[in-house]
Design an enzyme around this catalytic site. Structure first.
Site, PDB file in Angstrom:
ATOM      1  N   HIS A  21      -7.534  -5.859  -0.126  1.00 42.97           N
ATOM      2  CA  HIS A  21      -6.464  -4.989   0.159  1.00 42.97           C
ATOM      3  C   HIS A  21      -6.034  -5.516   1.385  1.00 42.97           C
ATOM      4  O   HIS A  21      -6.662  -5.669   2.526  1.00 42.97           O
ATOM      5  CB  HIS A  21      -6.919  -3.663  -0.061  1.00 42.97           C
ATOM      6  N   GLU A  72      -8.996  -5.179  -4.591  1.00 45.04           N
ATOM      7  CA  GLU A  72      -8.350  -4.567  -3.600  1.00 45.04           C
ATOM      8  C   GLU A  72      -9.085  -3.547  -3.309  1.00 45.04           C
ATOM      9  O   GLU A  72      -8.753  -3.073  -2.109  1.00 45.04           O
ATOM     10  CB  GLU A  72      -7.369  -3.722  -4.672  1.00 45.04           C
ATOM     11  N   SER A 116       0.905  -1.005   0.057  1.00 42.54           N
ATOM     12  CA  SER A 116      -0.050  -0.026   0.164  1.00 42.54           C
ATOM     13  C   SER A 116       0.858   1.238   0.118  1.00 42.54           C
ATOM     14  O   SER A 116       1.769   1.368  -1.000  1.00 42.54           O
ATOM     15  CB  SER A 116      -0.984  -0.118   1.124  1.00 42.54           C
TER      16      SER A 116
END
Length: 509
Positions: free
Chosen positions: A415, A319, A191
């Site tokens: 994610h 995601e 990230s």
């Protein structure tokens, strides 16, 4: 410079001599662990909003048994609100053999958190299982939010990235004493940590400090100076000061994250000026300032800036689903929300139409998830691999498609799912809730496979599947079972193939 281990490396309290002084750690499950090691002076007082300054030495033996305090950070993503102490710039080291003769590969982890939160002391980042494979693992803290990324007069840009460079310099100068090989350093992050890795690949100041890089779920958000300055002005106005280092330095560090959170909460009022970042919201990101970060990672890599650094890049399939849950829209996305997302995020003037044509069977929610995931993480990660091979470098590509069984299986391969799998912490830390309790044998097997790939890549540059190229586009798909196949998200790839991920502009002067 003395960088030799002191005493018996296998005693219960291992000691290591670094350039700044002697450290005493602890031994946990056969691994020596050193926590809270300062790599720079605390960035407070006269050093506030300045580039990091190398840490001063100390006399005697310094205990390295507790994590350093996290930097001031947003509470919106569950970030730590612990403000005890200002020694924010610390690293932690796990090593199976704290001896200068060991020469082990080194992995340096950069935590994510949207550039507004992040704390290397979180249980999900405990590196004991990674290090047990014969790898020295370092995790670090860096400045966040206004403190680390706001573009203000009188301060260098991208202070958070400069902190990361300083930590990598510390690794170069000291890691041999912990059993690491300074010539075999791999940076890895997810990230905002993956975005940081991408930025480091493009930064002249970071050149030569690492040999390999793992970029997990790279965000496509990099700011132009004009956009970053405008956001900084709004944050300063929230605090009642001017957007200068001098004025902001007079504000208690603990107050700054709240100002950033306040801007995030009402960010849509700047939609006509700030554009796409108001959709997520994303008030902070690396700034393409022309100095610290001369150009975007995609532009720099395509030009060959990192051709000597081996790259492993990839993303998860779903995601955005975690953010849909956080936003309260999971399972109830409206046609209007989908249309807004397509209009704001899809590439090109007819992007919305092209998405609907590319995915004719997709309902509104699926289109909403796809365009958000593609814009924010999936396509930036893919394009990083494309840029690397275009610039003459080597890249490996992966996608994580294993659907997370936790939380009723509602989030798929979302994610952050890769974090517990990479570290092997399947039952501790916040992301572990994605895995399910207890972790299944399939989860344990997949985690072991991913850990083996990451540590093998760090050791010799081969994660266990063929390199990515523009013809076959082979990718490792992590699932149960895992397979190597052509990159699965071909429809999205074609939609985005001509998009450059430029520095995001200020839309209105």
């Amino acid at each position: 410079m003395a960088v030799t281990a002191s005493g018996n490396p296998y005693e219960s309290e291992p000691e290591v001599r670094t350039a700044a002084g002697v450290l005493r750690g602890v031994r946990e499950a056969g691994t020596a662990v050193f926590r809270g090691i300062p790599y720079a002076e605390p960035p407070v007082g006269a050093l506030r909003f300045a580039a990091p300054r190398p840490v001063r030495g100390w006399d005697g033996v310094r205990p390295a048994v507790a994590y350093g305090p996290p930097p001031p950070q947003s509470g919106l993503l569950g970030g730590s609100q612990d403000t005890a102490g200002d020694d924010w710039l610390t690293v932690n080291v796990w090593t199976p053999e704290p001896s200068p003769a060991a020469g082990l590969p080194v992995m340096v982890w950069i935590p994510g958190g949207g550039y507004v939160s992040g704390n290397s002391g979180l249980p999900e980042y405990d590196a004991g299982r990674l290090a047990a494979s014969g790898t020295v693992v370092v995790t670090l803290n860096y400045r966040l939010g206004i403190e680390g990324f706001a573009l203000v007069d009188g301060a260098p840009a991208n202070r958070g990235l400069l902190d990361q460079v300083e930590a990598l310099r510390w690794v170069r100068d000291n890691i041999r004493a912990f059993g690491g090989d300074p010539g075999r350093v791999t940076v890895f992050g997810e990230s905002a940590g993956g975005g940081s890795v991408a930025a480091l690949l493009a930064m002249p100041r970071a050149a030569g400090l690492f040999r390999r890089a793992v970029a997990q779920s790279v965000p496509g958000t990099f700011f132009s100076p004009e956009l970053a300055s405008d956001i900084a002005a709004a944050c300063a106005a929230e605090l009642g000061v001017r957007p200068t280092a001098a004025d902001l330095s007079a504000v208690d560090p603990a107050r700054l994250p709240a100002a950033g959170d306040a801007i995030s909460a009402k960010i849509t009022r700047w939609r006509e000026r700030w554009g796409q970042i108001t959709h997520r919201p994303i008030p902070f990101a690396p700034v393409v300032d022309g100095d610290v970060l001369p150009m975007t990672p995609w532009q720099a890599l395509a030009g060959g800036a990192a051709r000597d650094v081996e790259l492993l890049a990839g993303h998860t399939r779903d995601e955005h689903r975690l953010f849909s849950l956080i936003d309260g829209v999971l399972g109830q996305v409206t046609p209007e929300q989908t249309e807004t997302a397509l209009r704001m995020l899809a590439p090109g003037p007819d992007g919305a139409r092209r998405y609907r044509e590319a995915f004719p069977a997709a309902a509104d929610e699926e289109l909403y998830e796809l365009v958000n995931a593609d814009w924010l993480f999936r396509m930036p990660s893919l394009h990083l691999a494309d840029a690397q091979i275009a610039g003459g470098g080597r890249a490996h590509l992966y996608e994580l498609t294993w659907p997370a069984p936790g939380l009723g299986g509602a989030l798929g391969a979302c994610h952050g799912l890769d974090v517990p799998l990479v570290f092997g912490n399947l039952s501790s830390g916040q992301p572990a809730m994605l895995i399910g309790d207890p972790p299944s044998p399939a989860a344990e097997e997949l985690s072991a496979r991913i850990r083996t790939a990451w540590t093998a890549f760090a050791a010799h540059g081969d994660p266990g599947w063929p390199p990515y190229d523009a013809e076959r586009r082979l990718a490792q798909v992590f699932d149960t079972p895992s397979t190597v196949t052509a990159y699965p998200e071909e429809a999205s790839r074609l939609l985005w193939q001509d998009h450059a991920f430029p520095a995001l502009p200020l839309l209105a002067p």
